[in-house]
Scaffold this motif. Sequence first.
Motif, short mmCIF file in Angstrom:
data_model
loop_
_atom_site.label_atom_id
_atom_site.label_comp_id
_atom_site.label_asym_id
_atom_site.label_seq_id
_atom_site.Cartn_x
_atom_site.Cartn_y
_atom_site.Cartn_z
N ASP A 264 0.77 -1.07 -0.09
CA ASP A 264 0.20 -0.04 -0.01
C ASP A 264 0.81 1.19 -0.19
O ASP A 264 0.36 2.32 -0.18
CB ASP A 264 -0.78 -0.16 1.23
CG ASP A 264 -1.95 1.26 1.37
OD1 ASP A 264 -2.68 1.38 0.24
OD2 ASP A 264 -1.80 1.79 2.25
N ALA A 265 2.18 1.09 0.04
CA ALA A 265 3.16 2.28 0.18
C ALA A 265 2.82 3.30 -0.91
O ALA A 265 2.66 4.42 -0.66
CB ALA A 265 4.32 1.87 0.52
N PRO A 266 3.10 2.88 -2.24
CA PRO A 266 2.76 3.90 -3.41
C PRO A 266 1.61 4.63 -3.16
O PRO A 266 1.28 5.85 -3.28
CB PRO A 266 2.86 3.16 -4.56
CG PRO A 266 3.58 1.73 -4.16
CD PRO A 266 3.14 1.33 -2.85
N ALA A 267 0.33 4.08 -2.71
CA ALA A 267 -1.01 4.65 -2.59
C ALA A 267 -1.13 5.58 -1.37
O ALA A 267 -1.65 6.54 -1.41
CB ALA A 267 -2.26 3.53 -2.45
N ALA A 268 -0.32 5.18 -0.35
CA ALA A 268 0.21 6.16 0.74
C ALA A 268 0.63 7.56 0.39
O ALA A 268 0.20 8.31 0.98
CB ALA A 268 0.43 5.40 1.98
N ALA A 269 1.73 7.12 -0.55
CA ALA A 269 2.33 8.41 -0.75
C ALA A 269 1.40 9.16 -1.67
O ALA A 269 1.71 10.56 -1.46
CB ALA A 269 3.66 8.04 -1.64
N GLU A 270 0.61 8.89 -2.35
CA GLU A 270 -0.16 9.61 -3.11
C GLU A 270 -1.36 10.33 -2.38
O GLU A 270 -1.74 11.33 -2.53
CB GLU A 270 -0.91 8.67 -4.34
CG GLU A 270 -0.03 8.25 -5.47
CD GLU A 270 -0.67 7.29 -6.48
OE1 GLU A 270 -2.05 7.41 -6.45
OE2 GLU A 270 -0.17 6.79 -7.20
N ARG A 271 -1.81 9.51 -1.48
CA ARG A 271 -2.70 10.21 -0.51
C ARG A 271 -2.17 11.27 0.16
O ARG A 271 -2.60 12.31 0.60
CB ARG A 271 -3.13 9.14 0.65
CG ARG A 271 -4.40 8.07 0.04
CD ARG A 271 -5.08 7.34 1.26
NE ARG A 271 -3.87 6.52 1.93
CZ ARG A 271 -3.80 5.31 1.64
NH1 ARG A 271 -4.40 4.73 0.42
NH2 ARG A 271 -2.82 4.78 2.28
N HIS A 272 -0.94 11.13 0.71
CA HIS A 272 -0.02 12.08 1.40
C HIS A 272 0.16 13.34 0.43
O HIS A 272 -0.03 14.27 0.89
CB HIS A 272 1.32 11.87 1.89
CG HIS A 272 1.34 10.50 2.95
ND1 HIS A 272 2.53 9.92 2.82
CD2 HIS A 272 0.65 10.50 3.78
CE1 HIS A 272 2.33 9.17 4.14
NE2 HIS A 272 1.20 9.18 4.50
N GLU A 273 0.42 13.26 -0.62
CA GLU A 273 0.34 14.33 -1.76
C GLU A 273 -0.74 15.23 -1.74
O GLU A 273 -1.00 16.36 -1.66
CB GLU A 273 1.13 13.81 -3.02
CG GLU A 273 1.67 15.08 -3.84
CD GLU A 273 2.71 15.97 -3.06
OE1 GLU A 273 2.64 17.23 -3.09
OE2 GLU A 273 3.59 15.32 -2.34
N ARG A 274 -1.95 14.39 -2.05
CA ARG A 274 -3.37 15.03 -2.06
C ARG A 274 -3.64 15.78 -0.60
O ARG A 274 -4.17 16.86 -0.85
CB ARG A 274 -4.39 14.05 -2.31
CG ARG A 274 -4.46 13.11 -3.85
CD ARG A 274 -5.58 12.81 -4.03
NE ARG A 274 -5.94 11.51 -3.37
CZ ARG A 274 -5.56 10.51 -3.18
NH1 ARG A 274 -4.96 10.10 -4.34
NH2 ARG A 274 -6.10 9.45 -2.40
N PHE A 275 -3.10 15.03 0.35
CA PHE A 275 -3.37 15.85 1.61
C PHE A 275 -2.66 17.15 1.84
O PHE A 275 -3.21 17.92 2.20
CB PHE A 275 -3.19 14.91 2.79
CG PHE A 275 -2.97 15.21 4.06
CD1 PHE A 275 -4.12 15.80 4.85
CD2 PHE A 275 -1.81 15.55 4.69
CE1 PHE A 275 -3.91 16.64 5.87
CE2 PHE A 275 -1.80 16.00 6.06
CZ PHE A 275 -2.81 16.52 6.74
N ILE A 276 -1.46 16.91 1.48
CA ILE A 276 -0.54 18.21 1.50
C ILE A 276 -1.24 19.25 0.57
O ILE A 276 -1.16 20.59 0.97
CB ILE A 276 1.05 17.96 1.03
CG1 ILE A 276 1.35 16.88 2.14
CG2 ILE A 276 1.75 19.11 0.96
CD1 ILE A 276 2.68 16.25 1.72
#
Length: 219
Positions: free
Chosen positions: A176-188
Amino acid sequence: MPIPLASSSLPRSLLRDDVYRRLRDAIVDGTFEPGEQLRDGDLAAWLGVSRTPVREALLRLGSSGLVVAHPGRSTTVSPIEEAALRDARDVVAAMHELAVRETVARLTPTDIARMRDANRRFTAAAARGDVSAALDADDDLHAVPVEVLGNAAVVTVLEQFGPIVRRAERLRFGSDAPAAAERHERFIALCEEGDAAAAAAMAYETWHTLPVSAAETAG
């Protein structure tokens, strides 16, 4: 695993909090496994301290749900139980939601840059399979709104329940790490745009991506 044989003694200025953090981190990172016995004498020798701060730390760990004390016997590392993990996850999610909602308007360009840097470190660490570094970077990212909020009560709650969630994250960290990184970027991006409601909702949802049961993991 058994208590490590090699460890540098901690400085004389060691406080109870230092012992607590060392033992807490050893449980979270898997040095001490679920069900493993923790004897205060062995722990004191490992850390280079007396038994008193170790016993106090074990009491705190018990109140956090990371260890179980057996009267008249040794203390053991708690198993990861579904109900306890769900409760901790929900509390941690609520605290981060509060921090984000209250601070989005106060985040500076420097704060946003810190969050983006943390996500870059998270992505790089996940790509090379360094779970510890990835989770440290994840902590750094989510810590920014909490630090800006400056609410001591929120910090206290996160210090109590965050390790329970982090231990489960470490065991279940993976694809799930790549999806988590994408979620982080949307959150930021939401934080940068000043959309407090959407950013807070995403912070809450992000913590709820952690499965707490076999059914959620399969789903």
